[in-house]
Write a protein that holds these residues in place. Structure first.
Motif, PDB file in Angstrom:
ATOM      1  N   ALA A  18       0.838  -1.208   0.000  1.00 59.43           N
ATOM      2  CA  ALA A  18       0.000   0.000   0.000  1.00 59.43           C
ATOM      3  C   ALA A  18       0.869   1.253   0.000  1.00 59.43           C
ATOM      4  O   ALA A  18       0.611   2.204  -0.745  1.00 59.43           O
ATOM      5  CB  ALA A  18      -0.953   0.002   1.193  1.00 59.43           C
ATOM      6  N   ALA A  19       1.911   1.268   0.822  1.00 57.06           N
ATOM      7  CA  ALA A  19       2.807   2.427   0.875  1.00 57.06           C
ATOM      8  C   ALA A  19       3.515   2.633  -0.459  1.00 57.06           C
ATOM      9  O   ALA A  19       3.632   3.765  -0.948  1.00 57.06           O
ATOM     10  CB  ALA A  19       3.835   2.252   1.993  1.00 57.06           C
ATOM     11  N   ARG A  20       3.972   1.537  -1.069  1.00 53.06           N
ATOM     12  CA  ARG A  20       4.650   1.657  -2.365  1.00 53.06           C
ATOM     13  C   ARG A  20       3.700   2.198  -3.433  1.00 53.06           C
ATOM     14  O   ARG A  20       4.071   3.055  -4.232  1.00 53.06           O
ATOM     15  CB  ARG A  20       5.224   0.301  -2.786  1.00 53.06           C
ATOM     16  N   ALA A  21       2.467   1.715  -3.446  1.00 52.05           N
ATOM     17  CA  ALA A  21       1.490   2.170  -4.444  1.00 52.05           C
ATOM     18  C   ALA A  21       1.155   3.645  -4.252  1.00 52.05           C
ATOM     19  O   ALA A  21       1.094   4.414  -5.222  1.00 52.05           O
ATOM     20  CB  ALA A  21       0.222   1.318  -4.361  1.00 52.05           C
ATOM     21  N   VAL A  22       0.957   4.066  -3.013  1.00 53.89           N
ATOM     22  CA  VAL A  22       0.645   5.470  -2.738  1.00 53.89           C
ATOM     23  C   VAL A  22       1.835   6.357  -3.095  1.00 53.89           C
ATOM     24  O   VAL A  22       1.681   7.418  -3.704  1.00 53.89           O
ATOM     25  CB  VAL A  22       0.215   5.663  -1.267  1.00 53.89           C
ATOM     26  N   ASP A  23       3.030   5.933  -2.731  1.00 47.42           N
ATOM     27  CA  ASP A  23       4.216   6.729  -3.047  1.00 47.42           C
ATOM     28  C   ASP A  23       4.431   6.885  -4.548  1.00 47.42           C
ATOM     29  O   ASP A  23       4.908   7.920  -5.010  1.00 47.42           O
ATOM     30  CB  ASP A  23       5.459   6.141  -2.387  1.00 47.42           C
ATOM     31  N   GLU A  24       4.069   5.872  -5.314  1.00 47.92           N
ATOM     32  CA  GLU A  24       4.162   5.972  -6.772  1.00 47.92           C
ATOM     33  C   GLU A  24       3.262   7.094  -7.288  1.00 47.92           C
ATOM     34  O   GLU A  24       3.655   7.891  -8.137  1.00 47.92           O
ATOM     35  CB  GLU A  24       3.727   4.642  -7.402  1.00 47.92           C
ATOM     36  N   LEU A  25       2.045   7.152  -6.767  1.00 48.31           N
ATOM     37  CA  LEU A  25       1.111   8.217  -7.159  1.00 48.31           C
ATOM     38  C   LEU A  25       1.600   9.576  -6.676  1.00 48.31           C
ATOM     39  O   LEU A  25       1.520  10.576  -7.395  1.00 48.31           O
ATOM     40  CB  LEU A  25      -0.283   7.946  -6.586  1.00 48.31           C
ATOM     41  N   ARG A  26       2.115   9.630  -5.463  1.00 47.02           N
ATOM     42  CA  ARG A  26       2.584  10.893  -4.900  1.00 47.02           C
ATOM     43  C   ARG A  26       3.782  11.442  -5.670  1.00 47.02           C
ATOM     44  O   ARG A  26       3.990  12.653  -5.713  1.00 47.02           O
ATOM     45  CB  ARG A  26       2.949  10.702  -3.432  1.00 47.02           C
ATOM     46  N   VAL A  28       4.089  11.616  -8.737  1.00 44.31           N
ATOM     47  CA  VAL A  28       3.533  12.411  -9.828  1.00 44.31           C
ATOM     48  C   VAL A  28       2.699  13.577  -9.298  1.00 44.31           C
ATOM     49  O   VAL A  28       2.844  14.709  -9.725  1.00 44.31           O
ATOM     50  CB  VAL A  28       2.655  11.516 -10.748  1.00 44.31           C
ATOM     51  N   TRP A  29       1.809  13.308  -8.347  1.00 39.91           N
ATOM     52  CA  TRP A  29       0.844  14.310  -7.906  1.00 39.91           C
ATOM     53  C   TRP A  29       1.366  15.271  -6.857  1.00 39.91           C
ATOM     54  O   TRP A  29       0.950  16.413  -6.806  1.00 39.91           O
ATOM     55  CB  TRP A  29      -0.404  13.632  -7.357  1.00 39.91           C
ATOM     56  N   ARG A  72      -7.132  -1.551   0.914  1.00 34.68           N
ATOM     57  CA  ARG A  72      -6.954  -1.870  -0.493  1.00 34.68           C
ATOM     58  C   ARG A  72      -7.150  -0.594  -1.302  1.00 34.68           C
ATOM     59  O   ARG A  72      -8.122   0.123  -1.127  1.00 34.68           O
ATOM     60  CB  ARG A  72      -7.976  -2.916  -0.933  1.00 34.68           C
ATOM     61  N   LEU A  73      -6.211  -0.324  -2.168  1.00 31.73           N
ATOM     62  CA  LEU A  73      -6.290   0.871  -2.996  1.00 31.73           C
ATOM     63  C   LEU A  73      -7.132   0.593  -4.225  1.00 31.73           C
ATOM     64  O   LEU A  73      -6.985  -0.434  -4.865  1.00 31.73           O
ATOM     65  CB  LEU A  73      -4.893   1.318  -3.413  1.00 31.73           C
ATOM     66  N   GLY A  74      -8.001   1.522  -4.528  1.00 32.98           N
ATOM     67  CA  GLY A  74      -8.826   1.418  -5.726  1.00 32.98           C
ATOM     68  C   GLY A  74      -8.433   2.512  -6.694  1.00 32.98           C
ATOM     69  O   GLY A  74      -7.285   2.964  -6.724  1.00 32.98           O
ATOM     70  N   GLU A  75      -9.366   2.972  -7.455  1.00 38.96           N
ATOM     71  CA  GLU A  75      -9.134   4.022  -8.438  1.00 38.96           C
ATOM     72  C   GLU A  75      -8.698   5.300  -7.732  1.00 38.96           C
ATOM     73  O   GLU A  75      -9.223   5.654  -6.679  1.00 38.96           O
ATOM     74  CB  GLU A  75     -10.433   4.271  -9.203  1.00 38.96           C
ATOM     75  N   ALA A  76      -7.751   5.981  -8.300  1.00 42.82           N
ATOM     76  CA  ALA A  76      -7.273   7.239  -7.732  1.00 42.82           C
ATOM     77  C   ALA A  76      -7.606   8.371  -8.683  1.00 42.82           C
ATOM     78  O   ALA A  76      -7.613   8.198  -9.897  1.00 42.82           O
ATOM     79  CB  ALA A  76      -5.764   7.167  -7.521  1.00 42.82           C
ATOM     80  N   SER A  77      -7.912   9.518  -8.109  1.00 39.47           N
ATOM     81  CA  SER A  77      -8.167  10.699  -8.928  1.00 39.47           C
ATOM     82  C   SER A  77      -7.728  11.927  -8.152  1.00 39.47           C
ATOM     83  O   SER A  77      -7.592  11.885  -6.937  1.00 39.47           O
ATOM     84  CB  SER A  77      -9.647  10.802  -9.297  1.00 39.47           C
TER      85      SER A  77
END
Length: 100
Positions: A18-26, A28-29, A72-77
């Motif tokens: 979960a941390a890796r997935a969120v950091d990937e988005l962060r 960019v954003w 669980r991470l779902g769609e991000a916007s």
């Protein structure tokens, strides 16, 4: 705000996938905050409560009574993509798996 000017908020810190997935988005954003704060889910922002002491008291009680739980991470916007899609402020796009 704290004496150092930081905005206090209640957050759940993530680890593992979960941390890796969120950091990937962060990356960019919000790369600046990614460098400042670990991957987390904000539960309450300071302007969303009128009694910070009571919020912290209740959060501490819940933390003692609640065991770890999966996230669980779902769609991000982002606010920008929601606006482009015609969504009003505060609306959320939810993945189908969240709908009952």
């Amino acid at each position: 705000m704290t004496e150092h000017g930081a905005r206090q908020h209640l957050a759940i810190y993530l680890d593992g996938e979960a941390a890796r997935a969120v950091d990937e988005l962060r990356l960019v954003w919000d790369p600046v905050m990614r460098r400042v704060a670990p991957a987390h889910v904000t539960v309450v922002y300071p302007e969303e409560t009128v009694d910070a002491g009571l919020l912290l008291e209740r959060a501490a009680l819940l933390a003692r009574e609640t065991s770890a739980f999966p996230i669980r991470l779902g769609e991000a916007s982002s606010a920008r993509t929601r606006a482009a899609a015609g969504c009003s402020r505060g609306s959320r796009t939810r993945p189908d798996s969240w709908r009952s």
